[in-house]
Motif scaffolding. Structure first.
Motif, PDB file in Angstrom:
ATOM      1  N   LEU A  86       0.852  -1.188   0.000  1.00 29.62           N
ATOM      2  CA  LEU A  86       0.000   0.000   0.000  1.00 29.62           C
ATOM      3  C   LEU A  86       0.887   1.236   0.000  1.00 29.62           C
ATOM      4  O   LEU A  86       1.638   1.471   0.947  1.00 29.62           O
ATOM      5  CB  LEU A  86      -0.898   0.000   1.233  1.00 29.62           C
ATOM      6  CG  LEU A  86      -1.983   1.074   1.304  1.00 29.62           C
ATOM      7  CD1 LEU A  86      -2.961   0.927   0.161  1.00 29.62           C
ATOM      8  CD2 LEU A  86      -2.721   0.993   2.633  1.00 29.62           C
ATOM      9  N   PHE A  87       0.804   2.026  -1.069  1.00 31.96           N
ATOM     10  CA  PHE A  87       1.693   3.163  -1.236  1.00 31.96           C
ATOM     11  C   PHE A  87       1.114   4.428  -0.611  1.00 31.96           C
ATOM     12  O   PHE A  87      -0.094   4.542  -0.387  1.00 31.96           O
ATOM     13  CB  PHE A  87       1.978   3.408  -2.716  1.00 31.96           C
ATOM     14  CG  PHE A  87       2.747   2.299  -3.376  1.00 31.96           C
ATOM     15  CD1 PHE A  87       4.130   2.236  -3.284  1.00 31.96           C
ATOM     16  CD2 PHE A  87       2.086   1.296  -4.076  1.00 31.96           C
ATOM     17  CE1 PHE A  87       4.841   1.210  -3.890  1.00 31.96           C
ATOM     18  CE2 PHE A  87       2.784   0.279  -4.679  1.00 31.96           C
ATOM     19  CZ  PHE A  87       4.173   0.231  -4.582  1.00 31.96           C
ATOM     20  N   GLN A  88       2.006   5.388  -0.378  1.00 31.45           N
ATOM     21  CA  GLN A  88       1.637   6.656   0.243  1.00 31.45           C
ATOM     22  C   GLN A  88       0.679   7.456  -0.637  1.00 31.45           C
ATOM     23  O   GLN A  88      -0.194   8.146  -0.150  1.00 31.45           O
ATOM     24  CB  GLN A  88       2.910   7.459   0.508  1.00 31.45           C
ATOM     25  CG  GLN A  88       2.707   8.761   1.245  1.00 31.45           C
ATOM     26  CD  GLN A  88       4.031   9.456   1.529  1.00 31.45           C
ATOM     27  OE1 GLN A  88       5.095   8.876   1.358  1.00 31.45           O
ATOM     28  NE2 GLN A  88       3.970  10.689   1.962  1.00 31.45           N
ATOM     29  N   ASN A  89       0.823   7.353  -1.966  1.00 31.14           N
ATOM     30  CA  ASN A  89       0.034   8.196  -2.874  1.00 31.14           C
ATOM     31  C   ASN A  89      -1.185   7.477  -3.466  1.00 31.14           C
ATOM     32  O   ASN A  89      -1.748   7.930  -4.464  1.00 31.14           O
ATOM     33  CB  ASN A  89       0.921   8.723  -4.007  1.00 31.14           C
ATOM     34  CG  ASN A  89       1.503   7.590  -4.864  1.00 31.14           C
ATOM     35  OD1 ASN A  89       1.267   6.412  -4.579  1.00 31.14           O
ATOM     36  ND2 ASN A  89       2.236   7.945  -5.899  1.00 31.14           N
ATOM     37  N   GLU A 165       3.910   4.620   5.184  1.00 29.46           N
ATOM     38  CA  GLU A 165       3.312   5.903   5.575  1.00 29.46           C
ATOM     39  C   GLU A 165       2.007   6.176   4.825  1.00 29.46           C
ATOM     40  O   GLU A 165       1.848   7.225   4.188  1.00 29.46           O
ATOM     41  CB  GLU A 165       4.312   7.041   5.361  1.00 29.46           C
ATOM     42  CG  GLU A 165       5.631   6.788   6.083  1.00 29.46           C
ATOM     43  CD  GLU A 165       6.355   8.054   6.488  1.00 29.46           C
ATOM     44  OE1 GLU A 165       5.693   8.993   6.924  1.00 29.46           O
ATOM     45  OE2 GLU A 165       7.582   8.080   6.380  1.00 29.46           O
ATOM     46  N   PRO A 166       1.035   5.258   4.890  1.00 27.81           N
ATOM     47  CA  PRO A 166      -0.177   5.405   4.066  1.00 27.81           C
ATOM     48  C   PRO A 166      -1.112   6.525   4.510  1.00 27.81           C
ATOM     49  O   PRO A 166      -1.995   6.911   3.746  1.00 27.81           O
ATOM     50  CB  PRO A 166      -0.863   4.039   4.232  1.00 27.81           C
ATOM     51  CG  PRO A 166      -0.425   3.570   5.570  1.00 27.81           C
ATOM     52  CD  PRO A 166       0.988   4.048   5.716  1.00 27.81           C
ATOM     53  N   LEU A 167      -0.938   7.039   5.736  1.00 31.07           N
ATOM     54  CA  LEU A 167      -1.867   8.052   6.244  1.00 31.07           C
ATOM     55  C   LEU A 167      -1.291   9.461   6.232  1.00 31.07           C
ATOM     56  O   LEU A 167      -1.948  10.403   6.664  1.00 31.07           O
ATOM     57  CB  LEU A 167      -2.306   7.700   7.675  1.00 31.07           C
ATOM     58  CG  LEU A 167      -2.832   6.281   7.903  1.00 31.07           C
ATOM     59  CD1 LEU A 167      -3.316   6.128   9.341  1.00 31.07           C
ATOM     60  CD2 LEU A 167      -3.935   5.935   6.921  1.00 31.07           C
ATOM     61  N   SER A 168      -0.074   9.618   5.727  1.00 27.72           N
ATOM     62  CA  SER A 168       0.608  10.912   5.836  1.00 27.72           C
ATOM     63  C   SER A 168      -0.054  12.014   5.013  1.00 27.72           C
ATOM     64  O   SER A 168       0.135  13.197   5.303  1.00 27.72           O
ATOM     65  CB  SER A 168       2.076  10.773   5.433  1.00 27.72           C
ATOM     66  OG  SER A 168       2.180  10.326   4.101  1.00 27.72           O
TER      67      SER A 168
END
Length: 363
Positions: A86-89, A165-168
């Motif tokens: 699961l990527f950050q973007n 960092e999926p929620l950043s």
């Protein structure tokens, strides 16, 4: 669900050591957080387990299967490791609906149409996004897009879910809601989650165990509350907790009397420390302000937030941060009394290592 084992894993980029001789055992069905400041090696570690980065040395096994071994020349690609990322973007296809985004990977895996429909419907319900099935990503909020990205990642039923960092990208309120959803999702999917963040609050609230790193070196690997209450060293103690722990240089004698910051206290703990220079660590919530306190202090400033108030105290030139729970406040320059309750942590001043944890009674 699989166990993940890293043995003597290192990653070097030229002369720069990103990860240094990491040994880690990620238990089946756990929620592990890789935590640390920028550049500590947490994302590199995640990418090496997932197969997106090749280690320089060591071995990695997932569910008893060796996916990387530098000595034996084994290096399975990501699609052979049965993992989801699961990527950050979010990385959603803008021209596809929510349903199509989730189904896309399953179509590539040659699932039959009926099975794809059943799996997508199941995930839409699980992530509570069934009403958005026919919408496009541009018509969704950040939190809704995040749920779609999670559903797409879970669709093939990976044994391990990696999250970097999926929620950043979400606002503070939405981050709190998504933490709740991720914790619930971990229980519902019965999968092993490996999560990367620099936010210690996320690590504390989500994890079954936290792996905290600094400059590529593992500092401590423990359940979050154990790490909070009994940090391995000054770095861990400083990184975990907000407001941060109070650190006061001092000296302890053979009889257990500690002199620090113009104060003296009796230390009572299981460990026999002996005489040495130390750093006394006290959590802000363990500084108790009331009329029966043992010492006086001057209120330097207060930060009331309704649920709690952070109070900066001045004790003969030594600054202490206390947290008082409830909607209370104190005037600046007011005289108050305080004492310590629960445990303080004693660190060796020379090495920074935790050498004792126990009660401090002000004299």
């Amino acid at each position: 669900m699989p166990e993940i084992i890293l043995k003597n894993v290192s990653k070097r980029f030229g002369k720069f050591v990103a990860v240094d001789n990491l040994n880690l055992n990620i238990e089946s069905n756990s929620f592990i957080t890789l935590l640390g400041p920028s550049g500590c090696g947490k994302t590199t570690t995640l990418r090496m387990i997932a197969g997106l980065e090749t280690p320089t040395e060591g071995s990695i096994t997932i569910d008893g299967k060796t996916v990387f071994d530098a000595d034996r020349g084994i290096n399975l690609p990501p699609n052979k490791r049965d993992v989801g990322f699961l990527f950050q973007n979010y990385a959603l296809w803008p021209h596809m609906t929510v349903y199509q985004n989730i189904a896309f990977g399953l179509e590539n895996l040659k699932w039959d149409k009926k099975r794809i429909q059943e799996r997508v419907k199941e995930l839409l319900v699980m992530l509570r996004i069934e009403q958005f099935e026919k919408r496009y990503p541009s018509e969704l909020s950040g939190g809704q897009q995040q749920r779609v990205a999670i559903a797409r990642t879970l669709a093939p039923g990976p044994k391990v879910l990696f999250m970097d960092e999926p929620l950043s990208n979400l606002d503070a309120k939405l981050r709190m809601e998504m933490r709740t959803e991720l914790k619930r999702l971990h229980r519902d999917t019965d999968s092993t989650f490996v999560y990367v963040t620099h936010d210690q609050l996320e690590a504390m609230t989500l994890s079954t165990r936290v792996c905290i790193m600094e400059t590529g070196v593992l500092q401590q690997y423990a359940p979050p509350l154990e790490m909070y209450n009994n940090p391995a060293n000054l770095f861990v103690a400083d990184f975990m907790g907000n407001p941060t722990m109070n650190f006061i240089d001092g000296h302890i004698n053979a009889g257990g009397e500690v002199s620090f910051g113009g104060m003296k206290a009796r230390y009572e703990g299981k460990e026999q420390i002996g005489e040495k220079d130390v750093v006394v660590g006290i959590r802000p919530e363990y500084i108790h302000i009331d009329e029966e306190g043992a010492r006086e202090a001057t209120v330097y400033s207060t930060l009331p937030s309704g649920m709690e108030t952070t109070v900066k105290l001045d004790v003969n030139g030594t600054s202490l941060t206390a947290v008082v729970f409830g909607d209370v406040d104190y005037p600046v320059d007011a005289q108050v009394k305080f004492s310590f309750h629960k445990a303080a942590v004693i660190f060796d001043q020379a090495t920074g290592k935790n050498i004792g944890r126990g009660k401090l009674t002000l004299l």
